[in-house]
Structures are given as C-alpha cells and as structure tokens.
Design an enzyme around this catalytic site. Structure first.
Site, short mmCIF file in Angstrom:
data_model
loop_
_atom_site.label_atom_id
_atom_site.label_comp_id
_atom_site.label_asym_id
_atom_site.label_seq_id
_atom_site.Cartn_x
_atom_site.Cartn_y
_atom_site.Cartn_z
N CYS A 1 2.32 3.78 -23.67
CA CYS A 1 3.54 3.68 -22.86
C CYS A 1 4.17 2.29 -22.90
O CYS A 1 5.25 2.09 -22.33
CB CYS A 1 3.26 4.08 -21.42
SG CYS A 1 2.11 2.97 -20.55
N CYS B 1 9.69 3.29 27.75
CA CYS B 1 10.27 4.48 28.37
C CYS B 1 10.66 5.49 27.30
O CYS B 1 11.21 5.14 26.26
CB CYS B 1 11.50 4.08 29.19
SG CYS B 1 12.29 5.48 30.02
#
Length: 495
Positions: free
Chosen positions: A258, A308
C-alpha cells in the site's frame, strides 16, 4: 551490473517468544568461555536474515537493474534492445510472464500482443520513392533523406514524425508511442524517436529518456519508489510476491503493498480503516452523541454545563435533559412544569450507552497507540547519543573491545519492536471488535484469542521497556566488566 543493497527479511513477527517476567533474575554468566558461546549463538540473529528478499535500487543502479532484464530477453529471443524494452513494458517488466506467453502461444503471438513488428529493412527502397516523396500526413514533397521508416514499414516525413512524438511525450505516452498510420498499432523505435526529438528539443529528448528509464519502476509490479518525503530517489525491488514490508537505504520502512508506513501486524485494510478513523470526525460524532442533545424546537446541539436536568437552548426553549422533551420554564426540586419523565426510553438509552462504550474503547486503544509512537520518536534520538558515547569509549585507553555493533543492533531491534507494539493496538481494536471478523470467530473463540493476544502483548511490552532501559544506560562511564554485562543483557533480550 550495478550495486544493490539488501534489506532485512524479518517482518513476519511471531509473538510466541520466551519473555522474562519482571521479577525474574537472568543469570548472565561471567565465565569468558560461556560468554563467548552465548554471544556467538545469539548475535548472528540480529538481524535474522538468511537471504535478501528485497533490493534497493539507487539512481546510479537503475540503468543496470533495467539492463539486467533487457539482456535476458534480448539473449532469449535474439532481439534488439528497443524491441526487448517494448516487450517488457507491455508485460510490466515480468520476464517470467514473457517466457510463459512465449511457451504457450509462440513468438508471433507474443510480439503481436505487445505491438511489436519486426521487418527485414528499415529504409524505403528506391522502387518505392524516387528523388522526392509526398508525405501522407502533411502532403508536402520531401527528399528521401527527410523521411523515416518504422519497423512496421510505414514511412512519413521527419517533421510530421517529430510533431507526433512531441505531442505524445507531452501527453505522458512516451513508453508506447504507436505509428501514425491509420489502424497501425506498432510501437515506434525509441532510438528514432530520440534522434528526431533531440534535433528539435534536447530537453524534451532528455525527458523521453527519463520516462523510458523510469518505466522499469512505474510499470513493474515488483518495483516501487520509496515513498520518503523528501524523496530519496531510491526504489525497492522485491524478489517474492508475498513480501509486504521493506526498508529503503534511507532508513524508511514501508509497506510494499500500500506504500504507507510499515504497519505490522495490521493488514493494509485494517491500517486504512484506522488511519481514516484517526483523521476524520468519527469519534467527534461519538462524543457529540454521548455529551449533547438536540433542542426539540430548533434542533441545535446543546451541551449541559450544570447539574440541573432542566436545560435551556439559546433559542429560549427549555427541555428535559433526561428524555429530551420540551417543557415549561418553571420547575421545583421534584418536578418540571408541563412535563413528566415517567416512561423509560429503552432504545434511546441503548444507543447512547453503545456510543459511549465505542468512544471509551477507541480512546483506550488510541491512547496506547499514540504513547508508543511518542516513545519511538523520543528513542530515535538514542542513536546519536550512543554514537557520541561510543566515541568517548573508543578514545579511552582502558577499553579493550572496539566492537559496539551489538549496541546498534539492539537499537535497531528496539525501533522495530516498538513500532510493532504500537500497531498491535489498532490490530487488536479491529480484530476483537466483533464486527470485522464476526463470521470467522464465535464469541467464545474471540474472547479466548483476545486474552491470549493481550497476555503476549503485555509480555512483549515489558521486554521492550527493559531493552529501552538497558540501551539508555550511561555505558560510557562503565568499566570493562560492566560493559560486558550490558552487552550480554542487550544481546539476550534483543533475541
């Protein structure tokens, strides 16, 4: 015929080594005779190369390497050099393929497939042309001295031939320039091309020569340019088709298949997947999936910055962080106005948990991969420091041994092993993820192989760190016995 330089054939790594445990004490003998036996037994195995499997082709040896194949075909088929080159370019410089076609189909079919035509004479006879000749391309009358005949027997004026060749060279078709005659696929004689083009443009003729020379690399399945940046000018030729990783004379180790950096034990496919995963935004997407939610009104992503669970988007829409549903803006400690999270959303929770696990798994392998890559970069400076320390030892009058090849062999082994260890993490990431090899292993087999692999990987890593610490010792301050002890430790651990 030129000088080749061989590279090591030690790229098929086997993890079934004999490792030292961290608590083990290795008894390195002090007896001179036994020490010499150990040294003789193990030192030749660094590198463990019995025969060269690849060759480095330098700029100077490129012509010699090309001529080696050309001479084989010229001698076998009694051809001129340019005819042999035409054959080899067509068959991608595979001499064995040329021989196979010759045996199976015969010489006539071999030549025809390559566009090679050989006739008895290259000149136009006096019966064909008198004192002048009308070129069938430009229709100008030219003298006999101003026409050129190719191997196929077709002839045109030198001016038309030259223009034809210049166009083809500039188009990058230098290696297989065909005749100008309609439906004639014969390849033109490169010596005539060179002569005519040089009379018009010497630089273009040099470019043509370079293209013909480099065809040995660019058209050859067993030869590739070294992908170093900046380019070192070398090429690598492999002797066996299955060889995957090679080393250039410039020191770069790369995958021949490759052309990327050497990536054992990863396959080319694994390395391609890993490279893309590290470069693209796939893990950013996973992070977003885990840590953000879409606003139910404007669909923008919102990240919670407080404790919260009633959050508000910049568009003003409040919504519940737990389920993502729109709510009112008023809320108490126990409830939110206009909303109740009473139904469990199983699918959504599973998707979020899956994305979170995927991200954590990727970070686990990527962090270790990067850590060993960073260690390798730091250790690359070790060789220069070692050379300076060796000079100090060589200048010391008490140093009886001037042979420090074992140190450089140990550093070379450390670099290669560190690289393999780094790439073992992306290898494990894909090998044991359950997707890429889902059809080849059951879940039980995968778990068993993963445990075995990780045990070997851990032992491999421990010994690499030991070797690194050995090589980092301040040996230039050691006496003879300490240097000898270090030598035996480095050699034994390298093996």
């Amino acid at each position: 015929m030129g000088e080749y330089r061989s590279s090591d054939d030690d790229y098929d790594y086997d993890y079934d080594y004999d490792y030292y445990d961290d608590d083990d004490e290795v008894d390195f003998v002090d007896d001179d005779e036994n020490a010499a036996e150990l040294e003789a037994a193990v030192e030749p195995e660094i590198p463990p190369n019995s025969c060269p499997s690849s060759k480095v082709i330098t700029k100077e040896s490129l012509l010699a390497a090309q001529m080696e194949d050309l001479i084989r075909v010229m001698d076998l088929l009694s051809l001129k050099e340019h005819h042999a080159r035409t054959l080899l370019i067509h068959y991608r410089w595979d001499v064995e393929k040329v021989l196979a076609v010759l045996v199976e189909y015969g010489k006539e079919r071999l030549f025809a497939k390559a566009g090679l035509t050989i006739v008895e004479t290259d000149d136009v006879s006096s019966s064909q042309v008198s004192s002048s000749y009308c070129c069938n391309i430009c229709f100008d009358d030219v003298s006999l001295e101003e026409i050129t005949t190719m191997d196929c027997g077709h002839y045109f004026c030198n001016s038309c031939w030259t223009e034809h060749f210049i166009v083809k060279i500039n188009e990058g078709q230098s290696r297989r320039i065909t005749c100008m005659e309609h439906k004639c696929n014969a390849i033109c004689d490169e010596s005539k091309i060179r002569c005519l083009v040089r009379a018009r443009d010497s630089d273009l003729a040099d470019k043509f020569d370079r293209f013909m020379l480099e065809s040995y690399i660019e058209d050859n399945k067993r030869v590739k340019w070294c992908p170093s940046v900046p380019h070192c000018g070398n090429a690598i030729r492999i002797e066996v088709d299955e060889l995957r990783e090679v080393e250039c004379a410039c020191g770069l180790q790369f995958c021949f298949r490759c052309s990327y950096e050497a990536h054992s034990p990863c396959s080319c496919y694994m390395w391609d997947l890993w490279s893309k995963k590290c470069q693209d935004e796939s893990e950013t997407v996973n992070y977003i999936a885990v840590h953000t939610k879409h606003c139910p009104k404007c669909q923008k992503l919102v990240e919670k910055n407080g404790g919260c669970n009633l959050v508000s988007c910049i568009c003003g829409q409040p919504f519940c962080w737990l389920c993502g549903a729109a709510t009112g803006s008023d809320h108490t400690w126990t409830s939110i106005a206009g909303h109740s999270c009473g139904r469990y959303k199983e699918d959504r929770e599973k998707e979020t948990e899956s994305a979170k696990r995927s991200l954590e798994r990727y970070i686990h392998y990527y962090s270790r991969y990067e850590a060993h890559r960073d260690s390798s970069k730091l250790e690359s400076k070790m060789k220069e420091t070692m050379e300076d320390n060796i000079k100090i030892l060589e200048e010391c009058s008490t140093a009886s041994s001037k042979d420090f090849v074992w140190l450089f062999n140990g550093v070379d082994r450390l670099f290669r092993s560190r690289r393999v260890l780094a790439y073992s993490y992306p290898f494990a990431y894909y090998m044991f993820d359950g997707d890429l090899f889902a059809d080849e292993m059951t879940k039980g087999e995968r778990e068993m192989k993963q445990n075995l692999f990780e045990d070997q990987q851990q032992q491999f890593e421990a010994n690499i760190e030991k070797l690194s610490s050995f090589l980092d010792e301040k040996f230039h301050l050691y006496n003879e016995d300490e240097i000898k002890d270090l030598k035996l430790r480095v050699i034994a651990l390298s093996v």
